[in-house]
Design a protein around this motif. Structure first.
Motif, mmCIF file in Angstrom:
data_model
loop_
_atom_site.group_PDB
_atom_site.id
_atom_site.type_symbol
_atom_site.label_atom_id
_atom_site.label_comp_id
_atom_site.label_asym_id
_atom_site.label_seq_id
_atom_site.Cartn_x
_atom_site.Cartn_y
_atom_site.Cartn_z
ATOM 1 N N LEU A 134 0.834 -1.205 0.000
ATOM 2 C CA LEU A 134 0.000 0.000 0.000
ATOM 3 C C LEU A 134 0.868 1.254 0.000
ATOM 4 N N ASP A 135 1.987 1.198 0.706
ATOM 5 C CA ASP A 135 2.903 2.338 0.732
ATOM 6 C C ASP A 135 3.491 2.593 -0.656
ATOM 7 N N ALA A 136 3.826 1.524 -1.350
ATOM 8 C CA ALA A 136 4.362 1.678 -2.713
ATOM 9 C C ALA A 136 3.309 2.256 -3.648
ATOM 10 N N VAL A 137 2.061 1.784 -3.495
ATOM 11 C CA VAL A 137 0.969 2.281 -4.340
ATOM 12 C C VAL A 137 0.718 3.767 -4.087
ATOM 13 N N THR A 138 0.883 4.201 -2.831
ATOM 14 C CA THR A 138 0.648 5.609 -2.472
ATOM 15 C C THR A 138 1.928 6.440 -2.519
ATOM 16 N N ALA A 139 2.922 5.959 -3.255
ATOM 17 C CA ALA A 139 4.178 6.693 -3.457
ATOM 18 C C ALA A 139 4.879 7.041 -2.140
ATOM 19 N N GLY A 140 4.878 6.087 -1.197
ATOM 20 C CA GLY A 140 5.627 6.260 0.048
ATOM 21 C C GLY A 140 4.953 7.115 1.093
ATOM 22 N N ARG A 141 3.670 7.419 0.929
ATOM 23 C CA ARG A 141 3.006 8.332 1.859
ATOM 24 C C ARG A 141 2.786 7.711 3.236
ATOM 25 N N ILE A 142 2.597 6.402 3.314
ATOM 26 C CA ILE A 142 2.411 5.763 4.623
ATOM 27 C C ILE A 142 3.713 5.808 5.410
ATOM 28 N N ASN A 143 4.818 5.544 4.756
ATOM 29 C CA ASN A 143 6.132 5.624 5.395
ATOM 30 C C ASN A 143 6.408 7.039 5.885
ATOM 31 N N GLN A 144 6.092 8.028 5.046
ATOM 32 C CA GLN A 144 6.319 9.426 5.419
ATOM 33 C C GLN A 144 5.471 9.799 6.636
ATOM 34 N N ALA A 145 4.202 9.379 6.631
ATOM 35 C CA ALA A 145 3.329 9.681 7.757
ATOM 36 C C ALA A 145 3.837 9.011 9.027
ATOM 37 N N ASN A 146 4.340 7.786 8.907
ATOM 38 C CA ASN A 146 4.912 7.070 10.039
ATOM 39 C C ASN A 146 6.085 7.842 10.640
ATOM 40 N N TYR A 147 6.906 8.440 9.772
ATOM 41 C CA TYR A 147 8.058 9.226 10.242
ATOM 42 C C TYR A 147 7.597 10.384 11.120
ATOM 43 N N PHE A 148 6.587 11.127 10.663
ATOM 44 C CA PHE A 148 6.133 12.295 11.416
ATOM 45 C C PHE A 148 5.450 11.899 12.717
ATOM 46 N N LEU A 149 4.674 10.821 12.702
ATOM 47 C CA LEU A 149 4.019 10.379 13.932
ATOM 48 C C LEU A 149 5.033 9.908 14.970
ATOM 49 N N ASN A 150 6.146 9.351 14.511
ATOM 50 C CA ASN A 150 7.172 8.856 15.431
ATOM 51 C C ASN A 150 8.133 9.933 15.891
ATOM 52 N N ASN A 151 8.208 11.048 15.173
ATOM 53 C CA ASN A 151 9.200 12.075 15.499
ATOM 54 C C ASN A 151 8.619 13.375 16.030
ATOM 55 N N PHE A 152 7.302 13.513 16.005
ATOM 56 C CA PHE A 152 6.658 14.698 16.558
ATOM 57 C C PHE A 152 5.569 14.262 17.524
ATOM 58 N N PRO A 153 5.550 14.811 18.741
ATOM 59 C CA PRO A 153 4.553 14.396 19.730
ATOM 60 C C PRO A 153 3.150 14.840 19.323
ATOM 61 N N ILE A 154 2.170 14.031 19.652
ATOM 62 C CA ILE A 154 0.780 14.395 19.412
ATOM 63 C C ILE A 154 0.297 15.198 20.612
ATOM 64 N N GLY A 172 20.490 12.797 3.310
ATOM 65 C CA GLY A 172 20.074 13.622 2.183
ATOM 66 C C GLY A 172 18.625 13.408 1.799
ATOM 67 N N SER A 173 17.850 12.650 2.624
ATOM 68 C CA SER A 173 16.449 12.374 2.298
ATOM 69 C C SER A 173 15.545 13.496 2.802
ATOM 70 N N VAL A 174 14.417 13.642 2.145
ATOM 71 C CA VAL A 174 13.445 14.667 2.508
ATOM 72 C C VAL A 174 12.143 13.988 2.905
ATOM 73 N N HIS A 175 11.596 14.350 4.056
ATOM 74 C CA HIS A 175 10.331 13.796 4.534
ATOM 75 C C HIS A 175 9.224 14.811 4.303
ATOM 76 N N ILE A 176 8.244 14.440 3.515
ATOM 77 C CA ILE A 176 7.140 15.331 3.187
ATOM 78 C C ILE A 176 5.834 14.664 3.610
ATOM 79 N N LEU A 177 5.017 15.399 4.353
ATOM 80 C CA LEU A 177 3.753 14.847 4.853
ATOM 81 C C LEU A 177 2.601 15.360 4.001
ATOM 82 N N ASP A 178 2.131 14.521 3.094
ATOM 83 C CA ASP A 178 1.033 14.900 2.210
ATOM 84 C C ASP A 178 -0.328 14.484 2.768
ATOM 85 N N ASN A 179 -0.342 13.500 3.659
ATOM 86 C CA ASN A 179 -1.606 12.990 4.187
ATOM 87 C C ASN A 179 -2.313 14.070 5.015
ATOM 88 N N LEU A 180 -3.527 14.428 4.603
ATOM 89 C CA LEU A 180 -4.284 15.497 5.260
ATOM 90 C C LEU A 180 -4.527 15.206 6.726
#
Length: 261
Positions: A134-154, A172-180
């Protein structure tokens, strides 16, 4: 009874604490020989309870079984059983409360997509074949969202995250959160997220209950919000009125008393 005794003996220390590994993921058996046996016992107990209560089962009971299944799936690392239980409970929920279920789903597309987004993001692992697909189908958006949830407190009021991206210098990687939905939760916080989801659900309910008009079919409005909600899994634009003028238009409709002109 046997499951209760196994748990009791495990807590008292009479049964070993076995830990299994699937890649980097830890799996716990809680006194059973193997983690899959742990989930299998819970799986069949829930099936039996639902079978005995079918036709009389309440939504809160099914919700409880969803939660229990998810918890033991996380403990045991059993994915297949959880997916099957999810499908079974969803079917029972639909059959037992068909009219109410359809009404709730239609007015809460965004709430459903929110929880789907958070669940998939938290469950992300490159070793989980289904979610990795599913992450591959969504162009890595699940992985990116996982990064932000793990690195920023709710938090209640969110975090200041410039442009919703951060660069990891040593890779050199860039993390972009597209998930609304994850973006709302991380950047705006719990209170605003709840406010947005409730506001959208109330808007859908009021629009659905508005007087039918030959210019606009109410079912089309429901489908539009479904499309907006699904688009939110990939982009943040559904909440941006500079793109999605429908939100402004529908707000004006409600303010003017369902006048579509």
């Amino acid at each position: 009874m046997g499951v209760s005794i196994t748990f009791l003996f495990f807590i008292l220390g009479f049964l070993p604490h076995l830990i299994y590994f699937r890649g980097a993921d830890q799996r716990f058996s809680l006194g059973f020989i193997q983690p899959n046996l742990l989930f299998a016992n819970i799986f069949y107990i829930i099936l039996g309870l639902v079978f005995l209560r079918f036709g009389k089962i309440k939504i809160y009971e099914i919700s409880f079984y969803y939660i229990i299944s998810f918890i033991f799936a996380q403990i045991s690392g059993n994915r297949t059983g959880f997916y099957l239980m999810f499908l079974f409970l969803t079917y029972v929920l639909f059959c037992s409360n068909r009219d109410k279920f359809l009404f709730i789903v239609k007015r809460n597309w965004w709430v459903i997509f929110f929880f789907v987004s958070i669940a998939l993001s938290l469950m992300y692992s490159p070793n989980n074949n289904l979610i990795a697909l599913l992450d591959a189908v969504t162009a890595g958006r699940i992985n990116q969202a996982n990064y932000f949830l793990n690195n920023f407190p709710i938090t209640l009021f969110g975090n200041k995250v410039t442009k919703m991206y951060t660069t990891v210098s040593y890779t050199g990687s860039v993390h972009i959160l597209d998930n609304l939905y994850v973006s709302l939760l991380v950047q705006q916080g719990i209170l605003i997220t709840i406010g947005v989801l409730v506001s959208i659900s109330v808007m859908i309910k009021k629009l659905k209950n508005s007087i039918p008009n030959e210019k606009i079919d109410n079912n089309l409005i429901i489908m539009l919000f479904f499309i907006f909600g699904m688009y939110g899994l990939f982009e943040k634009s559904p909440l941006d009125i500079s793109y999605n003028i429908f939100l402004l238009y529908f707000s004006l409709i409600l303010k003017k008393g369902n006048n579509y002109d």
